[in-house]
Design an enzyme around this catalytic site. Sequence first.
Site, short mmCIF file in Angstrom:
data_model
loop_
_atom_site.label_atom_id
_atom_site.label_comp_id
_atom_site.label_asym_id
_atom_site.label_seq_id
_atom_site.Cartn_x
_atom_site.Cartn_y
_atom_site.Cartn_z
N GLY A 1 0.82 -1.21 0.00
CA GLY A 1 0.00 0.00 0.00
C GLY A 1 0.84 1.25 0.00
O GLY A 1 0.40 2.33 -0.38
N ARG A 2 2.07 1.11 0.48
CA ARG A 2 2.95 2.28 0.42
C ARG A 2 4.40 1.87 0.19
O ARG A 2 5.34 2.49 0.68
CB ARG A 2 2.83 3.10 1.67
CG ARG A 2 3.11 2.32 2.91
CD ARG A 2 3.64 3.22 3.92
NE ARG A 2 3.58 2.60 5.22
CZ ARG A 2 3.70 3.28 6.31
NH1 ARG A 2 3.88 4.55 6.26
NH2 ARG A 2 3.67 2.65 7.45
N ASP B 1 -2.60 6.73 2.42
CA ASP B 1 -2.15 7.68 1.41
C ASP B 1 -0.86 7.23 0.71
O ASP B 1 -0.34 7.93 -0.15
CB ASP B 1 -1.93 9.07 2.05
CG ASP B 1 -1.01 8.99 3.27
OD1 ASP B 1 -0.39 7.93 3.47
OD2 ASP B 1 -0.92 9.98 4.01
N GLY B 2 -0.34 6.08 1.14
CA GLY B 2 0.88 5.58 0.51
C GLY B 2 2.15 6.30 0.94
O GLY B 2 3.22 6.05 0.41
N ARG C 1 14.56 0.50 0.55
CA ARG C 1 15.00 -0.69 1.27
C ARG C 1 15.31 -1.83 0.31
O ARG C 1 14.85 -1.82 -0.84
CB ARG C 1 14.02 -1.08 2.37
CG ARG C 1 12.58 -1.15 1.96
CD ARG C 1 11.71 -1.51 3.15
NE ARG C 1 10.44 -2.02 2.71
CZ ARG C 1 9.48 -2.43 3.51
NH1 ARG C 1 9.67 -2.42 4.81
NH2 ARG C 1 8.34 -2.87 3.03
N ASP D 1 1.49 -10.75 6.96
CA ASP D 1 1.96 -9.92 5.84
C ASP D 1 3.29 -9.26 6.17
O ASP D 1 3.91 -8.64 5.30
CB ASP D 1 0.92 -8.85 5.48
CG ASP D 1 0.46 -8.05 6.68
OD1 ASP D 1 -0.06 -8.66 7.63
OD2 ASP D 1 0.63 -6.82 6.69
N ASN D 2 3.73 -9.40 7.43
CA ASN D 2 5.04 -8.86 7.80
C ASN D 2 6.05 -9.97 8.08
O ASN D 2 7.02 -9.77 8.80
CB ASN D 2 4.89 -7.98 9.05
CG ASN D 2 4.14 -6.69 8.75
OD1 ASN D 2 4.05 -6.27 7.59
ND2 ASN D 2 3.59 -6.07 9.76
N ASP E 1 9.57 -4.85 7.76
CA ASP E 1 8.54 -3.88 8.16
C ASP E 1 8.73 -3.36 9.58
O ASP E 1 8.06 -3.76 10.52
CB ASP E 1 7.13 -4.47 8.00
CG ASP E 1 6.64 -4.33 6.56
OD1 ASP E 1 7.47 -3.98 5.70
OD2 ASP E 1 5.45 -4.56 6.31
P1 AMP Z 1 1.80 -2.63 8.22
O1 AMP Z 1 1.01 -2.99 9.44
O2 AMP Z 1 2.51 -1.32 8.32
O3 AMP Z 1 2.69 -3.72 7.79
O4 AMP Z 1 0.73 -2.39 7.04
C1 AMP Z 1 -0.32 -3.26 6.76
C2 AMP Z 1 -0.91 -2.93 5.42
O5 AMP Z 1 -1.33 -1.58 5.36
C3 AMP Z 1 0.04 -3.12 4.24
O6 AMP Z 1 -0.71 -3.58 3.16
C4 AMP Z 1 0.54 -1.72 3.99
O7 AMP Z 1 0.97 -1.54 2.69
C5 AMP Z 1 -0.70 -0.90 4.30
N1 AMP Z 1 -0.36 0.47 4.73
C6 AMP Z 1 0.22 0.86 5.89
N2 AMP Z 1 0.36 2.20 5.91
C7 AMP Z 1 -0.15 2.68 4.76
C8 AMP Z 1 -0.30 3.97 4.19
N3 AMP Z 1 0.10 5.07 4.81
N4 AMP Z 1 -0.86 4.05 2.96
C9 AMP Z 1 -1.27 2.96 2.30
N5 AMP Z 1 -1.15 1.73 2.79
C10 AMP Z 1 -0.61 1.57 4.00
MG MG Z 2 3.60 -4.47 6.45
#
Ligand code: AMP
Ligand code: MG
Length: 522
Positions: A102-103, A134-135, A192, A269-270, A279
């Site tokens: 997502g980002r 917002d990515g 990264r 997913d991490n 992550d």
């Molecule tokens: P995370 O818990 O940070 O590993 O994120 C879980 C999911 O949310 C993953 O699919 C990320 O890509 C998405 N994600 C986290 N932060 C953002 C963001 N600011 N914009 C878009 N996607 C996000």
């Molecule tokens: Mg993640």
Amino acid sequence: MKLNISDTYNKQLPADKNSENSRRQVLNVAFSFVNPKKPTSPKLIHASVELAENLGLDKQDIKSKAFLDIFSGSKIYEKTYPYAMAYAGHQFGNWAGQLGDGRAINLFEIEENNKLWAIQLKGAGETPYSRQGDGLAVLRSSIREYLCSEAMHYLGVPTTRALSLMLTGDEVLRDMLYDGNQAYEKGAVVSRVAPTFIRFGNFELFASRNDITNLKKLADYTLKHFYPKIKGEGKIKYIELFREVSQRTLDMIIHWQRVGFVHGVMNTDNMSILGLTIDYGPYGWLEGFDFGWTPNTTDKQHKRYRFGNQPNIGLWNLLQLANALYPLVEEAEPFEAILTNYKLEFERKSLDMMRLKIGLTDEDEDEDDMKLIQSLEDCLLLIETDMTLFFRLLSNYQLGKPESGLKVVEDAFYDLEQLDINVKTDWEHWFSSYDNRLKLEKRTDSQRKVAMDLVNPKYVLRNYMAQLAINKANDGDFSLIEDFFELLKAPYEEQPAMQKWFAKRPEWARHKVGCSMLSCSS
Ligand code: AMP
Ligand code: MG
């Protein structure tokens, strides 16, 4: 700047035919092409010279306009096709469906010295997988990811790496503690690096949609490029893949336990398919030794991802991966055997790791060593005791002087007044058992110290240290980032000039946001 591009993921796996950068469910493909957002005024804060060298870049390259352009997302390197990966996952124990990058936007892969490196920008704008996000990424979380991934590498913990940290010049709106207080923060991008960023969740996505064709393609791709040693035909190779991933995952987590690292968001997913720490979000370092600690306020209630639970969660996550790979094997038994073995191996490897931490080598004493280590853990929990300081100081213990043991580790206690007669007695008891055990070893005090100092780091990225670097950086001063980057390149060395970072967390940081409390908001 010349890069040796060798793309595989976006050449060998099925691509999304829809090239629109709109949020949606993406079916039957492994990724979607998407270009990074152009930052308004990118600025390089820091780059890892050592990692750059692995990628075929030198110091001049890092200083070049081309480096700034490519690794900030301003320009796309010639003949490359950036993309976001499709994956799913279990978050905090629940199935979350499609997630995806997502980002994060993958730029390209580089082949250098027969090694493949995928490069990805984190925080370079939205993708079809951005859902409500917002990515983008803010400076504070980018500094944390940048410093910690390189620090982990130098600690000897398998991890994704970080090549560069850049400001985008754009502002990003965040509600840091999810309490309704939104504020603008500086935007940043980290580039990264890892052989691949494939996660357990990539497999789960296809399995959940019963897309066995793509599940098989992804597994075959993973085997071919990242597990070339696994041979065999048919199902055997998928079972072997699972065995390898299980081992690597366990080894990674044992390293986390050794250095006192708490990941904070061990969602599937991490979890990297290569057993790399990936992550860096609301992670933290143990200060007071505490199996129940987690830095993640989002996980405050159940503390699912607390320090002492990480090995169990690794197993739980592997079970999800087993379920995802099952259609390629159609037999549960081989997976069950590997998962059962994880539990046994966990016991054995934990014991070995703790043994090394306290300087024991002789392996004939299994049962007694287990008791000695358990009673040590009980003692560490009596009053707040800094994990890093304790183990590092313990290497100064001198054989035959159990009565001086407490004095040797005294600096690790947060409040000496709590060291009352009962606590002292327990510790004295432990030191005398320890002394008896050390007598069975053949090493001298100084030999033991050398060995212990190789597994017990002197310097880790304490939570408040990262926050100090962030505070300064928010004021435009990046010097602490440089200082910590250099310090953490040699975490096992004495570095007398840096002694002030070999100290307990200061009291002001105890309950401070960013130092002991972090959320997923980044
Ligand atoms: P995370 O818990 O940070 O590993 O994120 C879980 C999911 O949310 C993953 O699919 C990320 O890509 C998405 N994600 C986290 N932060 C953002 C963001 N600011 N914009 C878009 N996607 C996000
Ligand atoms: Mg993640």
